[in-house]
Design an enzyme around this catalytic site. Structure first.
Site, PDB file in Angstrom:
ATOM      1  CD1 TRP A 101       6.961  14.119  -5.219  1.00 47.51           C
ATOM      2  CD2 TRP A 101       6.572  13.923  -3.029  1.00 47.51           C
ATOM      3  NE1 TRP A 101       5.596  14.071  -5.032  1.00 47.51           N
ATOM      4  CE2 TRP A 101       5.332  13.953  -3.704  1.00 47.51           C
ATOM      5  CE3 TRP A 101       6.586  13.806  -1.646  1.00 47.51           C
ATOM      6  CZ2 TRP A 101       4.112  13.872  -3.025  1.00 47.51           C
ATOM      7  CZ3 TRP A 101       5.369  13.732  -0.962  1.00 47.51           C
ATOM      8  CH2 TRP A 101       4.151  13.762  -1.665  1.00 47.51           C
ATOM      9  CG  ASP A 171      11.716   9.118  -4.855  1.00 43.69           C
ATOM     10  OD1 ASP A 171      11.183   8.189  -5.493  1.00 43.69           O
ATOM     11  OD2 ASP A 171      11.062   9.916  -4.149  1.00 43.69           O
ATOM     12  CE  LYS A 195       4.310   8.747  -7.203  1.00 41.53           C
ATOM     13  NZ  LYS A 195       3.127   9.608  -7.188  1.00 41.53           N
TER      14      LYS A 195
END
Length: 360
Positions: A101, A171, A195
């Site tokens: 990511w 992030d 999540k």
């Protein structure tokens, strides 16, 4: 059918108490005669929902007054573009590549300026966090970017990088609200909620007010300007009303448990049970350098692809679902976010012990 123990990396399991409350309020939210799914985002009822959600998130994270909370859409992946679009003044940003990511965010940033990979752990399949104490930070860097917890590879920053005075952007999609965070260490934190916070479809940004610019190039889309969203208090367009409502219920659930200090203790207990087993097992082993292990995502393998496949199949049949590792790394991965009860990890370890005994 009984509820399974869901070890998915996301969308992931939600607290049962939250699901039950949402079910009870599904047809009639607090006497309004309508579901949150049906109500206008401009209504007084929804205005209370979003304001209360923001207040509870501010309480949980002790968010300073000079930070805005934005409820957005497009997921964390859209922020890969929004961050450089909004924060690149000098056209330079430094990225620390600790997984897929962060790498995707870095590749996206190259479209808008000079993105520099100042550290990476790609040389060992992202199984560790690189030393970030003395990085070659560019003098012109507008910000330094990290992915705080790496869902696929199971690593996490325990010490923040030395940004040499530059803004830190993070992030935190896979570990937000799992432990206390000093928000003022960051210029911007963002996270997809699917999540550790709520159902998929919402991304939350926590941004320092001085970084919300009104001098952006005309080419920056209106919807991707933080100023657009901040000025409209996250209501520039129709937001994900249901998703925000669900996040708000999770925030209240966390407060009822005692907040993030208490949640961290629970998460450390859960992770400790699983890592302790992996460290002593003759069949299973973790894949991450011990000092960089995530509390949220625990990848592990056996020495045999056949055994891995057999374990995943039998675990699924026993009610332990979504244990297959990400397609890019294989093996297994247990994602043990806030909503996973301690008992779920204990039962998984019992099953793993039994599997090991039966497959020697």
């Amino acid at each position: 059918m009984a509820r399974v123990y869901n070890f998915s990396a996301g969308p992931s399991m939600l607290p049962e108490a939250v699901l039950k409350q949402a079910a009870a309020e599904m047809l009639d939210y607090q006497g309004s005669g309508q579901s949150v799914m049906e109500m206008s985002h401009r209504s007084k009822v929804f205005d209370n929902i979003i304001k209360e959600a923001e207040k509870d998130l501010r309480d949980l994270l002790n968010i300073p007054d000079n930070y805005k909370v934005l409820f957005l859409q497009g997921g964390a992946s859209q922020q890969f573009a929004a961050v450089p679009m909004n924060l690149m003044k000098n056209g330079v940003a430094d990225y620390i590549i600790t997984g897929q990511w962060a790498k995707k965010a870095y590749e996206e940033a190259k479209k808008y300026g000079k993105a520099v990979a100042v550290a990476s752990s790609a040389d060992e399949t992202f199984s560790y966090i690189p030393d970030c104490s003395d990085l070659p930070i560019d003098d012109d860097a507008d910000y330094v970017y990290i992915c705080h917890n790496n869902t696929i590879y199971g690593t996490s920053f325990k010490t923040l990088p030395n940004t040499k005075g530059k803004i830190l952007v993070a992030d935190m999609s896979s570990d937000i609200l799992s432990q206390p965070v000093n928000v003022s260490d960051y210029g911007l934190i963002y996270f997809g909620v699917q999540k550790n916070v709520g159902p998929a479809g919402v991304v939350i940004a926590i941004i320092r007010e001085d970084l919300i610019r009104d001098d952006l190039p005309e080419s920056v889309p209106t919807m991707l300007k933080y100023k657009t969203q901040a000025d409209a208090e996250s209501l520039y367009n129709t937001p994900n009303c249901w998703g925000i409502y669900m996040c708000g219920l999770v925030f209240k659930w966390l407060k009822s448990l005692g907040g993030l200090e208490q949640m961290q203790k629970i998460n450390e207990k859960k992770a400790g049970i699983l890592y302790n087993f992996l460290d002593n097992s003759k069949m299973f082993r973790g894949t991450v350098r011990k000092e960089d292990r995530s509390l949220m995502n625990v990848p592990f393998v056996t020495d045999s692809e056949e055994l891995n496949a057999k374990f995943i199949k039998e675990a699924t049949e026993a009610g332990f679902v979504n244990l297959k590792g990400h397609r890019s790394v294989g093996g297994m991965r247990a994602s043990i976010y806030n909503a996973m009860p301690v008992e779920g990890v204990e039962k998984l370890v019992e099953f793993m012990k039994e599997f090991e005994a039966n497959n020697q």
